[in-house]
Write a protein that holds these residues in place. Structure first.
Motif, short mmCIF file in Angstrom:
data_model
loop_
_atom_site.label_atom_id
_atom_site.label_comp_id
_atom_site.label_asym_id
_atom_site.label_seq_id
_atom_site.Cartn_x
_atom_site.Cartn_y
_atom_site.Cartn_z
N SER A 155 1.18 -14.31 -6.45
CA SER A 155 1.52 -14.65 -5.06
C SER A 155 0.87 -13.68 -4.09
CB SER A 155 3.04 -14.64 -4.90
OG SER A 155 3.39 -14.89 -3.55
N LEU A 156 0.90 -12.37 -4.41
CA LEU A 156 0.28 -11.37 -3.55
C LEU A 156 -1.23 -11.55 -3.50
CD1 LEU A 156 2.30 -8.20 -4.61
CD2 LEU A 156 2.45 -9.38 -2.42
N ASP A 157 -1.84 -11.83 -4.65
CA ASP A 157 -3.28 -12.02 -4.70
C ASP A 157 -3.70 -13.24 -3.88
OD1 ASP A 157 -3.51 -9.82 -6.27
OD2 ASP A 157 -3.84 -10.90 -8.15
N PRO B 179 -0.92 -4.80 8.38
CA PRO B 179 -0.18 -4.68 7.12
C PRO B 179 -0.73 -5.62 6.06
CG PRO B 179 1.11 -5.90 8.74
CD PRO B 179 -0.09 -5.37 9.46
N PRO B 180 -0.51 -5.31 4.78
CA PRO B 180 -0.97 -6.20 3.71
C PRO B 180 -0.15 -7.49 3.71
CG PRO B 180 0.37 -4.42 2.82
CD PRO B 180 0.19 -4.13 4.28
N THR C 106 0.83 -0.92 -1.35
CA THR C 106 0.04 -1.86 -2.14
C THR C 106 -0.16 -3.15 -1.36
OG1 THR C 106 2.04 -2.73 -3.18
CG2 THR C 106 0.93 -0.91 -4.29
N GLY C 107 -1.02 -4.00 -1.88
CA GLY C 107 -1.25 -5.29 -1.23
C GLY C 107 -2.61 -5.40 -0.57
N GLN D 146 -0.31 1.44 -10.44
CA GLN D 146 0.54 1.56 -9.27
C GLN D 146 -0.10 0.95 -8.02
OE1 GLN D 146 3.65 2.10 -10.34
NE2 GLN D 146 4.04 3.82 -8.98
N GLN D 147 -1.43 0.84 -8.02
CA GLN D 147 -2.10 0.22 -6.88
C GLN D 147 -1.94 -1.30 -6.89
OE1 GLN D 147 -6.19 1.86 -6.13
NE2 GLN D 147 -5.58 3.36 -7.67
N ARG D 148 -1.63 -1.86 -8.06
CA ARG D 148 -1.42 -3.31 -8.13
C ARG D 148 0.03 -3.67 -7.78
NH1 ARG D 148 -5.53 -6.47 -10.67
NH2 ARG D 148 -7.45 -5.34 -10.26
#
Length: 525
Positions: free
Chosen positions: A81-83, A178-179, A206-207, A418-420
């Protein structure tokens, strides 16, 4: 013919990068810690699924199941969903024109449509903004005119200050946007200048998808988790999209005078004035990148979303053993007490990794009596086994949740994870690193000081007061588990286990021999 080579985390390069020398990259660590971190980096992945995220190591796939055994919509769906959201979000591009100039023979009009075409091939459809940085007094007018005609913004800054100014603008853009969103950096200085601080920023928030283009491939593995990397010239010669100049606005900006110009003639005239020349002297820009994260503190109080969330602890008993004379039953209370001091009160689970053929039985009894799981792994494979277990746990759990690592070997792989998807992170170590780690943590402790409050509890003879085990016993070499300590100890001395341990030792010995052979052939032949 089968070949065993050093394998580093996969990255989305057009051609295989020199990631095999990432273990040779200088580390600011103590001797023992440096060896352990290199073990972390040698986590092997033999057959990576096309579904696995780029930039991360392959591990055994893990599916979250509900009570009925059906697959649940867990972290994988959250990541998808984020991708998907990032692929329709804004795309901002920062371009160092000196490091990555428009190659001779390529029309500068291709820059924007080539970048947009590259993103379109990856499935990105968001609006693209491009800013070109450099000493524009040295840039030919025809090139500036070509860029401006396609809506590329132009910033004047002296060459020695380009990276610092670009990074300052990146940080400002992140605050305002913002992401989910995408950032692309066109430079050869990612490894030496941007990598460490940007990787920490990515863990804090992240994001953001990070993409990279360069004229010279990175000489070692990046800590920043990139979604795509291009060779600059190859990108410019690739797929293009049609661009409507009427929909794009162009700005020429002078960083020293804080001046925006709408026309190229006005901009060139400004750069030649005495007033501008004076401003370059009296208002110099930094030549070194100003870190956004070095001054961030440690041991923050729990935020509301993490205060009651679950906490899982991975404990490397090679790095951080039970001190002599210390009652192992006090490990859990010591950890939970430290967590409560920061406002964390969620349920705590702990797994103690080590060579448990060498761990005294009284310690195993004491740990299991307080609900600590015990996992057997030899020194040669403990770091990969911990990391594998950590990745599987992340696949079964969603945020908010907290992970704690008790080990000296925490570095790039965990930072990439952690970046994902960000989990709150604690860290304890046997000796304090003399430089700040790339891994972003909410709290850190020295192992001995963490246990110091209860160190006076001297271990007494446990034979008279053995408490029934409540923890599980795992063999991470044979991938089996036992519920009883005696059966676990019996397994560790069995022929089947000893055979598996011998096979692992042989494979590691052959891999080391082949790695040394490859390095010799690559660098000294």
């Amino acid at each position: 013919m089968n070949m065993i080579m050093y394998i580093a985390p996969l990255t989305p390069h057009d051609d295989p990068p020199l990631s095999t020398i990432s273990a040779m990259r200088p580390k600011a660590t103590h001797g023992h810690q440096q060896v352990r971190q290199h073990e972390f980096m040698s986590l092997q992945h033999s057959h990576r699924s096309v579904d696995q995220p780029l930039g991360l190591p392959w591990v055994r796939p893990c599916v979250k199941l509900d009570e009925g055994g059906k697959q649940t919509r867990g972290q994988g769906l959250e990541r998808m969903s984020l991708d998907a959201a990032a692929k329709t979000g804004k795309i901002a591009v920062w371009w160092d024109m000196k490091e990555c100039p428009v190659p001779e023979g390529i029309d500068a009009h291709r820059v924007r449509p080539s970048i947009e075409g590259g993103f379109k091939e990856l499935g990105y459809s968001g609006p693209v903004s491009i800013t070109a940085y450099g000493d524009q007094k040295q840039t030919p007018e025809y090139l500036l005119r070509a860029l401006s005609s396609t809506g590329v913004a132009v910033v004047h800054v002296r060459s020695e200050s380009t990276c610092a100014v670009m990074y300052e603008h990146m940080k400002n853009w992140r605050e305002e946007n913002p992401p989910p969103a995408t950032m692309m950096i066109i430079t050869n200085q990612m490894l030496d200048v941007f990598d460490w601080d940007l990787a920490r920023l990515q863990q804090q928030r992240t994001g953001y998808h990070i993409c990279l283009a360069y004229t010279i491939r990175q000489r070692a593995e990046l800590m920043v988790d990139t979604r795509k990397e291009w060779l600059w010239e190859k990108l410019l010669l690739g797929t293009t999209t049609s661009t409507s100049a009427g929909e794009l606005s162009t700005v020429f900006h002078c960083e020293y005078c804080s001046l925006d110009c709408q026309s190229l003639n006005c901009f060139k005239e400004h750069l030649s004035t005495k007033k501008h020349q004076l401003q370059e002297v009296v208002r110099p820009k930094p030549t070194e990148l100003v870190s956004a994260t070095k001054r961030w503190g440690k041991n923050y109080a729990a935020t509301p979303e993490y205060a009651t969330a679950k906490i899982h602890v991975w404990w490397d008993m090679f790095c951080c053993p039970i001190p002599d004379g210390y009652d192992a039953r006090r490990v859990r209370p010591s950890l939970e007490g430290a967590f409560k001091e920061l406002g964390y009160s969620g349920p705590v689970s702990i797994t103690a990794f080590g060579d448990h053929t060498q761990t005294p039985k009284r310690h195993l009894q004491a740990l299991s009596s307080t609900g600590i799981d015990v996992a057997h792994a030899t020194l040669g494979v403990i770091s990969p086994r911990i990391f594998e277990d950590l990745v599987e746990w992340r696949g079964r759990n969603t945020t908010p949740a907290t992970m704690m690592i008790i080990s000296d070997g925490v570095e790039e792989l965990l930072a990439q994870l952690q970046q994902r998807i960000k989990f709150n992170l604690f860290w304890a170590y046997s000796c304090r690193p003399w430089t700040m780690s790339v891994v972003l943590t909410s709290a850190e402790w020295l192992w001995d000081s963490l246990l110091a409050a209860t160190k006076r509890h001297v271990l007494r003879n446990c034979s008279a007061s053995v408490v029934e085990s409540t923890g599980m016993f795992y063999c991470k070499l044979c991938y089996t588990k036992r519920t009883l300590l005696d059966k676990f100890i019996k397994h560790l001395s069995s022929k089947k286990h000893l055979s598996e341990e011998g096979c692992i030792t042989d494979r590691r010995r052959r891999a080391k021999k082949n790695r040394l052979f490859w390095l010799k052939a690559s660098f000294f032949s």
